[in-house]
Design a protein around this motif. Structure first.
Motif, PDB file in Angstrom:
ATOM      1  N   LEU A   1      17.287   3.243 -10.088  1.00  0.00           N
ATOM      2  CA  LEU A   1      18.376   3.641  -9.196  1.00  0.00           C
ATOM      3  C   LEU A   1      19.744   3.549  -9.876  1.00  0.00           C
ATOM      4  O   LEU A   1      20.739   3.993  -9.314  1.00  0.00           O
ATOM      5  CB  LEU A   1      18.372   2.774  -7.931  1.00  0.00           C
ATOM      6  CG  LEU A   1      17.185   2.992  -6.995  1.00  0.00           C
ATOM      7  CD1 LEU A   1      17.181   1.949  -5.877  1.00  0.00           C
ATOM      8  CD2 LEU A   1      17.189   4.402  -6.416  1.00  0.00           C
ATOM      9  N   GLY A   2      19.796   2.959 -11.072  1.00  0.00           N
ATOM     10  CA  GLY A   2      21.053   2.903 -11.829  1.00  0.00           C
ATOM     11  C   GLY A   2      21.761   1.563 -11.827  1.00  0.00           C
ATOM     12  O   GLY A   2      22.877   1.449 -12.335  1.00  0.00           O
TER      13      GLY A   2
ATOM     14  N   LEU B   1      23.238   3.594   1.371  1.00  0.00           N
ATOM     15  CA  LEU B   1      24.457   4.070   0.705  1.00  0.00           C
ATOM     16  C   LEU B   1      25.176   5.104   1.574  1.00  0.00           C
ATOM     17  O   LEU B   1      26.400   5.070   1.693  1.00  0.00           O
ATOM     18  CB  LEU B   1      24.129   4.673  -0.662  1.00  0.00           C
ATOM     19  CG  LEU B   1      23.641   3.716  -1.739  1.00  0.00           C
ATOM     20  CD1 LEU B   1      23.295   4.487  -3.008  1.00  0.00           C
ATOM     21  CD2 LEU B   1      24.670   2.631  -2.035  1.00  0.00           C
ATOM     22  N   LYS B   2      24.422   5.997   2.165  1.00  0.00           N
ATOM     23  CA  LYS B   2      25.012   7.025   3.019  1.00  0.00           C
ATOM     24  C   LYS B   2      25.701   6.402   4.234  1.00  0.00           C
ATOM     25  O   LYS B   2      26.811   6.790   4.607  1.00  0.00           O
ATOM     26  CB  LYS B   2      23.911   7.992   3.466  1.00  0.00           C
ATOM     27  CG  LYS B   2      24.361   9.116   4.336  1.00  0.00           C
ATOM     28  CD  LYS B   2      23.162   9.993   4.676  1.00  0.00           C
ATOM     29  CE  LYS B   2      23.457  10.920   5.828  1.00  0.00           C
ATOM     30  NZ  LYS B   2      22.248  11.650   6.246  1.00  0.00           N
TER      31      LYS B   2
ATOM     32  N   GLY C   1      11.196   3.218  -1.106  1.00  0.00           N
ATOM     33  CA  GLY C   1      12.301   2.303  -1.410  1.00  0.00           C
ATOM     34  C   GLY C   1      13.556   3.060  -1.816  1.00  0.00           C
ATOM     35  O   GLY C   1      14.666   2.723  -1.394  1.00  0.00           O
ATOM     36  N   SER C   2      13.396   4.112  -2.606  1.00  0.00           N
ATOM     37  CA  SER C   2      14.545   4.929  -3.020  1.00  0.00           C
ATOM     38  C   SER C   2      15.193   5.611  -1.819  1.00  0.00           C
ATOM     39  O   SER C   2      16.424   5.690  -1.733  1.00  0.00           O
ATOM     40  CB  SER C   2      14.101   5.990  -4.033  1.00  0.00           C
ATOM     41  OG  SER C   2      13.617   5.385  -5.206  1.00  0.00           O
TER      42      SER C   2
ATOM     43  N   SER D   1       0.817  -1.225   0.000  1.00  0.00           N
ATOM     44  CA  SER D   1       0.000   0.000   0.000  1.00  0.00           C
ATOM     45  C   SER D   1       0.847   1.270   0.000  1.00  0.00           C
ATOM     46  O   SER D   1       0.331   2.365  -0.232  1.00  0.00           O
ATOM     47  CB  SER D   1      -0.937   0.009   1.206  1.00  0.00           C
ATOM     48  OG  SER D   1      -0.187   0.041   2.408  1.00  0.00           O
ATOM     49  N   ARG D   2       2.153   1.152   0.244  1.00  0.00           N
ATOM     50  CA  ARG D   2       3.040   2.326   0.306  1.00  0.00           C
ATOM     51  C   ARG D   2       4.080   2.316  -0.816  1.00  0.00           C
ATOM     52  O   ARG D   2       4.961   3.173  -0.840  1.00  0.00           O
ATOM     53  CB  ARG D   2       3.756   2.388   1.650  1.00  0.00           C
ATOM     54  CG  ARG D   2       2.855   2.301   2.866  1.00  0.00           C
ATOM     55  CD  ARG D   2       1.799   3.402   2.871  1.00  0.00           C
ATOM     56  NE  ARG D   2       0.830   3.168   3.922  1.00  0.00           N
ATOM     57  CZ  ARG D   2       0.780   3.836   5.050  1.00  0.00           C
ATOM     58  NH1 ARG D   2       1.640   4.785   5.288  1.00  0.00           N
ATOM     59  NH2 ARG D   2      -0.146   3.573   5.940  1.00  0.00           N
ATOM     60  N   GLN D   3       4.007   1.359  -1.723  1.00  0.00           N
ATOM     61  CA  GLN D   3       4.972   1.290  -2.816  1.00  0.00           C
ATOM     62  C   GLN D   3       4.714   2.385  -3.841  1.00  0.00           C
ATOM     63  O   GLN D   3       3.633   2.978  -3.884  1.00  0.00           O
ATOM     64  CB  GLN D   3       4.922  -0.101  -3.471  1.00  0.00           C
ATOM     65  CG  GLN D   3       5.438  -1.190  -2.561  1.00  0.00           C
ATOM     66  CD  GLN D   3       5.327  -2.581  -3.145  1.00  0.00           C
ATOM     67  OE1 GLN D   3       4.870  -2.779  -4.260  1.00  0.00           O
ATOM     68  NE2 GLN D   3       5.745  -3.567  -2.371  1.00  0.00           N
TER      69      GLN D   3
END
Length: 194
Positions: free
Chosen positions: A164-165, A138-139, A130-131, A123-125
């Motif tokens: 995202l690459g 990563l941070k 996610g990004s 319901s939140r996608q």
């Protein structure tokens, strides 16, 4: 409606995993009903991976002991709506002896993050959660490269990773008779994915 600005991202180390485990498995089960069977049953669903809620619990606890393990969770009005976890690892561990020779030299000698799970409640996608979870991992880990496995029959997950690459690096199997995954790879630049 959930927007990226009303979602709080929290970062945890390995010592915080056990109290969150039921919540993490619940989110993953909701996000992957084809893998877990009805209502997150402890038996594998009809998907190709053979994973189950029990297997996922063991996987998370097994990975949590790795140095640099990082868990991120997304919260909307006090409810956990997504999570991801990763850890720094050696390319020989992540890619295995069969795939490692096919991986380019810079990846084999760079700082690598193994992204193990990234799941958001259905319901939140498609709302950037996610990004954001990915960016926080990563941070926190600060790798030069990130790699993950995705099932070929998971177009939503693959779509996110493409955006995202990530690029396809080759087929991957955990065991000789196990299911085949797509192994994806991302070069992380100083200012974000490269």
């Amino acid at each position: 409606m959930t927007t990226p600005t009303d979602v709080e991202i929290r970062t945890y180390g390995s010592g915080h995993v056990e109290p969150l485990l039921d919540t993490l498995v619940g989110i993953w089960s909701d996000a992957h009903p084809e893998l877990t069977g009805p209502a997150g049953a402890d038996t594998p669903g009809t998907g190709t991976s053979g994973l189950s809620a029990v297997t996922l619990r063991r996987q998370i606890l097994g990975h949590a002991v790795r140095e640099g393990f990082t868990l991120v969770t997304a919260h909307h009005h006090g409810t956990t709506v997504g999570f991801g976890y990763a850890f720094p690892c050696e390319p020989s561990y992540w890619f295995g002896p069969e795939l490692l020779p096919r991986i380019t030299g810079p990846v084999r000698s760079g700082r690598l993050m193994g992204l193990c799970e990234l799941a958001v409640l259905p319901s939140r996608q498609s709302r950037g959660i996610g990004s954001r979870l990915h960016a926080e991992l990563l941070k926190a880990i600060d790798p030069e490269w990130s790699s993950l496995l995705v099932r070929p029959d998971n177009p939503r997950g693959r779509g996110l990773y493409d955006r995202l690459g990530y690029t396809y690096a080759g087929p991957y199997r955990n065991t000789a008779d196990g299911p085949e995954y797509d192994l994806l790879l991302l070069e992380v630049g100083r200012d974000g994915p490269g």
